[in-house]
Design an enzyme around this catalytic site. Structure first.
Site: not given
Ligand code: COI
Length: 339
Positions: A81, A183, A219
């Site tokens: 990812r 992300k 989401e």
């Molecule tokens: C994760 O679940 O690893 C995320 O990236 C959420 C995070 C932004 C707290």
């Protein structure tokens, strides 16, 4: 090492021994700078990341298991990812081995920060950004990749109580054909204002609808959503503006292959959530968390009482059981760390 209260971990930053650093110039390979003491870093105010949000990150966790070893859970998925996210943000791609090596090196040097068996996990945060200055909007020349870690407990306060969610009518998380499936740091900044408003009104998180039709569920802030009706489990299909979660993928496999549920990745409406027997959200940080109620402009729709539903608990038990080696890892998801 400062004393850590393992019984009261939250989802907060706890400073650890070291962090990993690497650099790259556009067109050249990534070069490891190895481990350095955990601490603040120097950055130009004109850095690409600060001005134009050129940055993305990952999140994975290390667990102390019942077999007295430390394991990662499907870190190859995070590596893949990361490649996808960096490509979308014009950040030099790093190969998956480089990413995994960096994660492993950081974890090994901070191994004593992995919480004891069943007390939490070590959250690992690989992050990459444009370092060199830019005043015009463009991808910059130089990039920094770092990995830091923090021992964590539950993401939500409330001792596992089902979440109170609110549907966002005023804000979208991500646009169609935008960066919602990467992300990217910008996706999270977009969620801060709606989240703050929701928290001020006593909700735990926000449900976002698709930006095109405002009809389908996408989401929950930082997590993916699932709904169970009878023997069918549904989750929003990866439409391009939804993050392809590692936990999401694992829950789909468990539901289909171990529980014999009919599993549909499809367009999901709010009505389907309101009519569901159980609704839950998934993510590395939130693991599997039950949803108790969803509020929209018509008011509150109650889904669960004070307890997690039967399937939600079963799936949580299965995934955390694999992660902690309480049950066999039949899918080969664990990545043991050799000391
Ligand atoms: C994760 O679940 O690893 C995320 O990236 C959420 C995070 C932004 C707290």
């Amino acid at each position: 090492m400062a004393k850590i209260d393992w019984d009261n971990l939250g989802f907060n930053v706890v400073e650890t021994r070291s962090m990993y650093k690497a650099r790259c110039r556009q067109g050249e390979p990534w070069k490891s700078g190895g481990l350095i003491p955990y601490g603040t870093i120097k950055l130009s105010p004109a850095a690409g990341v600060l001005n134009y949000g050129q940055g993305c990150f990952e999140g994975t966790k290390a667990y102390q298991t019942a077999k007295d070893r430390v394991v990662l859970f499907r870190p190859e998925m995070n590596a893949k990812r990361m490649v996808m996210s960096t490509r979308r943000l014009c950040i030099p791609e790093m190969n998956q081995e480089f990413f995994l090596q960096a994660v492993e090196e950081t974890l090994k040097d901070n191994i004593d920060y992995v919480p004891p068996y069943n007390k939490g996990s070590l959250y690992i945060r690989p992050i990459v950004w444009g370092t060199s200055p830019a005043i015009g909007v463009r991808p910059v020349e130089e990039y920094t990749f770092m990995v830091f870690v923090s021992p964590v407990g539950p993401y939500f306060k409330g001792g596992g109580k089902p979440l109170r969610l609110i549907v966002s009518n005023d804000y979208h998380r991500a646009a169609p054909k935008g960066i919602g499936d990467a992300k990217a740091i910008g996706n999270y900044s977009a969620s801060l204002y709606p989240l703050t408003e929701a928290k001020n009104r006593g909700f735990d998180e926000v449900i976002y609808l698709d930006a095109k039709n405002e009809k389908f569920v996408e989401e929950v802030g930082s997590a993916n959503l699932f709904a169970l009706k009878g023997n069918t489990l549904i989750t929003p299909r990866l439409s391009g503006s939804i993050l392809p979660g590692v936990t999401r993928d694992s829950i789909i496999a468990l539901a289909k292959e171990k529980l014999g549920l009919e599993m549909l990745e499809t367009d999901v409406t709010l009505t389907e959530l309101y009519d569901a027997d159980e609704v839950f959200c998934t993510g590395t940080a939130v693991v599997v968390t039950a949803v108790g109620s969803i509020t929209d402009l018509d008011g509150e729709h109650r889904i669960a009482d004070e307890k997690m539903g039967r399937l939600t608990s079963k799936l949580k038990e299965m995934i955390t059981g694999i992660q902690h080696e309480d049950i066999p890892d039949e899918f080969g998801w664990l990545y043991p760390i050799k000391e």
